[in-house]
Design an enzyme around this catalytic site. Sequence first.
Site, mmCIF file in Angstrom:
data_model
loop_
_atom_site.group_PDB
_atom_site.id
_atom_site.type_symbol
_atom_site.label_atom_id
_atom_site.label_comp_id
_atom_site.label_asym_id
_atom_site.label_seq_id
_atom_site.Cartn_x
_atom_site.Cartn_y
_atom_site.Cartn_z
ATOM 1 N N ASP A 179 -13.987 -41.795 -31.282
ATOM 2 C CA ASP A 179 -13.015 -41.038 -30.298
ATOM 3 C C ASP A 179 -13.572 -39.778 -29.824
ATOM 4 O O ASP A 179 -13.801 -39.005 -30.828
ATOM 5 C CB ASP A 179 -11.703 -41.266 -31.110
ATOM 6 C CG ASP A 179 -10.705 -40.781 -30.262
ATOM 7 O OD1 ASP A 179 -10.131 -41.356 -29.174
ATOM 8 O OD2 ASP A 179 -9.773 -39.719 -30.705
ATOM 9 N N GLU A 219 -16.424 -42.480 -26.689
ATOM 10 C CA GLU A 219 -15.653 -42.025 -25.336
ATOM 11 C C GLU A 219 -16.072 -40.659 -25.332
ATOM 12 O O GLU A 219 -15.764 -39.878 -26.020
ATOM 13 C CB GLU A 219 -14.338 -41.772 -26.002
ATOM 14 C CG GLU A 219 -13.390 -41.410 -24.835
ATOM 15 C CD GLU A 219 -12.186 -40.998 -25.437
ATOM 16 O OE1 GLU A 219 -11.317 -41.303 -24.686
ATOM 17 O OE2 GLU A 219 -11.904 -40.412 -26.440
#
Length: 528
Positions: free
Chosen positions: A238, A282
């Site tokens: 993330d 990401e």
Amino acid sequence: MMKKILSLLIVLLIITGCAPDEVLTVDPETYESLSVDELEEKLIDSRVDKLEGQVFYNIFPKSFADSNGDNRGDIEGITLSLDYLDNLGIKGLWLNPIHPSPTYHRYDVTDYLAVDPELGTIDDFVELIEQAHEREMVVIMDMVLNHSSSSHPWFQKAINGEEPYVDYYRIVKDEDFTSDLYPNREGWYHLENKGIWYYAAFWSEMPEFNADSVELRIEFRKILKYWLDLGVDGFRYDAAYHLYDSAEAEIRTPTMQRNQQFWLEMKDYVKSINPEAYVVAEVWSDSKTVQAYSSGFDSLFNFDFATKVLEGVNRGQPLEILTSILNHQRAMTERNPNFLDAIFLSNHDQPRVMTVFGNDRNKMNLASSILLTMPGNPYIYYGEELGYLGNKPDEQIREPFLWGEGSRVTTPLWEPIKFNTNTADVQAQQQDSNSLYHHYRSLIHIRHENEALLKGEMSFLNISSNVLAYERTSENQRMVALHNFSNQRFVFDFNHEGRVVFQTKAGSFFNKQVVIEPYESILIEVND
Ligand SMILES: [Ca+2]
Ligand SMILES: [Ca+2]
């Protein structure tokens, strides 16, 4: 800088005589802090061929499948859904966070070495992995290393000045938090009674880590090793771009190089445990920024792809999609020749595709047909295959998955369904051969059965400004994909032998003539 940290670590180890057990599990003796160049060189041949081109499915655990009737999705529910996913053709699962957390989305973790009790146990997770592997499906888990929950014991110790935890976070004492060094205070929070400031870009309860701390890096290694040892096949990182971001450190502290170094180091570590493990990240930014990270992961989500396909289909303009994808994929392989593109239409942070398309099934068919015939690993956000609707706030783009009567699991109705009250459930769509579910299922299976679609090179064909046309070629196969973006039937001469292997309407290829209906996608296997 890293060499200094390494020496400091060695000194610490000597002073303390021996390292605590938990540190030894990742063996600090072998802790290497190489430079970006050194790491890139070391990892240049790193690759995960076995996953190339395969289709992943992104599960938001609270909303997916409930096994015990408490209206909350759980891990056993996912395990009981593996036949559904296998039948759909899915080869990889990405689970949004499963760690204990005070929030429903769990992107603020309080214990990286546990499973949230609402979702089940570690044993449940191991069972899921084993059963997925029996179906030749991999499982990757979300890993949030940019920040933790403010309730994480590390942060609670850190704000009380406890070593080494105080160094785990971006914490600055009042007297050091000067406007010279920290002119931009956005994202900084003041704990007056503690006399400190801490950084939390996304939310006050998500304090950001200080990845300069070697002890923290060792904690990260422990965490990654723990899950790899349990059998997990990789990680989705993330907020990778935010590990070091410009607001969190003193002014003029460079960030890009530090981000690259950090992620390359993590990749190197993961590959040392399991060379076949897969890491995808990401970096939610433009293509140019994303390119700087290509060597730090096997794969990165292609946000530009999602934007360009959705805009192109919505406006009926295929051309920009072509150049964007080709340029992106070419650039990504410059620093990482084994890079795998991670393409998708939307994820848990974005409006549902069907909503973006104003519930237009033609557009949904076009976009998904493009997604599932392009190079890279297509990621499907759960419910996309049912035509899920939804818009912000976030809860409504994460609505419960509609299983219907007679499924092995039930729909976890932890929140009211607002957008999908009229969306046909799994049972209904499985019984309807014209459903979006069957469209996805057919195309996923065709992709996996045809080498050209799975791994072939891509080049574009110039046929019409209304038709997105490209071919995928592998050693033994040539496949042509044609997507008609207009409301006009399109007919053209195609001087080859071959057959239609997939079509969304009544398109045909006969006597060297191709007919594509309005908004139709067809796939032709070329035999000469
Ligand atoms: Ca449950
Ligand atoms: Ca950060």
